[in-house]
Design a protein around this motif. Sequence first.
Motif, mmCIF file in Angstrom:
data_model
loop_
_atom_site.group_PDB
_atom_site.id
_atom_site.type_symbol
_atom_site.label_atom_id
_atom_site.label_comp_id
_atom_site.label_asym_id
_atom_site.label_seq_id
_atom_site.Cartn_x
_atom_site.Cartn_y
_atom_site.Cartn_z
ATOM 1 N N ARG A 1 0.832 -1.207 0.000
ATOM 2 C CA ARG A 1 0.000 0.000 0.000
ATOM 3 C C ARG A 1 0.867 1.258 0.000
ATOM 4 N NH1 ARG A 1 -2.869 -2.912 3.841
ATOM 5 N NH2 ARG A 1 -1.957 -1.691 5.517
ATOM 6 N N LEU A 2 1.913 1.259 0.816
ATOM 7 C CA LEU A 2 2.792 2.425 0.879
ATOM 8 C C LEU A 2 3.540 2.645 -0.426
ATOM 9 C CD1 LEU A 2 4.253 1.982 4.478
ATOM 10 C CD2 LEU A 2 2.598 3.695 3.707
ATOM 11 N N GLU A 3 3.940 1.547 -1.062
ATOM 12 C CA GLU A 3 4.673 1.643 -2.332
ATOM 13 C C GLU A 3 3.799 2.185 -3.451
ATOM 14 O OE1 GLU A 3 6.663 -1.657 -4.989
ATOM 15 O OE2 GLU A 3 7.736 -1.359 -3.093
ATOM 16 N N SER A 4 2.512 1.802 -3.442
ATOM 17 C CA SER A 4 1.607 2.237 -4.514
ATOM 18 C C SER A 4 1.064 3.646 -4.298
ATOM 19 C CB SER A 4 0.434 1.256 -4.666
ATOM 20 O OG SER A 4 -0.375 1.294 -3.520
ATOM 21 N N ALA A 5 1.291 4.206 -3.104
ATOM 22 C CA ALA A 5 0.756 5.540 -2.795
ATOM 23 C C ALA A 5 1.607 6.642 -3.371
ATOM 24 C CB ALA A 5 0.655 5.722 -1.293
#
Length: 189
Positions: A185-189
């Motif tokens: 999730r953090l990488e795709s944000a």
Amino acid sequence: ESASSNMVAETVLVSDTGIGETLTQSALDLVGGVAIAQWSDALGEGDPRLASLSDIRITVADLEGDALRYFDGANIVVDVTAAGHGWFVDATPADSAEYSLRLDRNVIVADSASAAFGRMDLLTVMTHELGHAIGFVDNEPGHAVMDEDLEAGVRYLLDKVGFDADPDRPISDAALIQLAAKAARLESA
């Protein structure tokens, strides 16, 4: 864990008149909700083991002898008098202020001036039983709250479990899955 089990009082009273509170269903429901919240916080809200808690039925009954509770995999039955000791039903369970003495990191004790002194801690018993419902066993290493015996005036604390817990304790598969999902999730944000 066997199909059924009992958590027992470490000491047996000669009479069952006890001191302290007898248990009502409303008090049991309230403390059960707090114990569920503690497991949710310790495991992380997305932990799949928490889903099993919605199917557990929790009731009050008069159990025999030193039994504080009975668990059969679907039902938790809690003794009305705490095996004659009386229950300590904590109005402020988040602060554990009634337990001023620390035996170790996860075990605290009430002194003689406390309302919890000499009584069985309902929060400890409910946290222990709900731990069984999500898959932990009696005397689970690293989890004081899963001790199968309880002394009057003692509260076992629940630590965080998994990635945010003790760095020397192994990380569960569920915690690793949560960590991977959070990283994605953090990488795709």
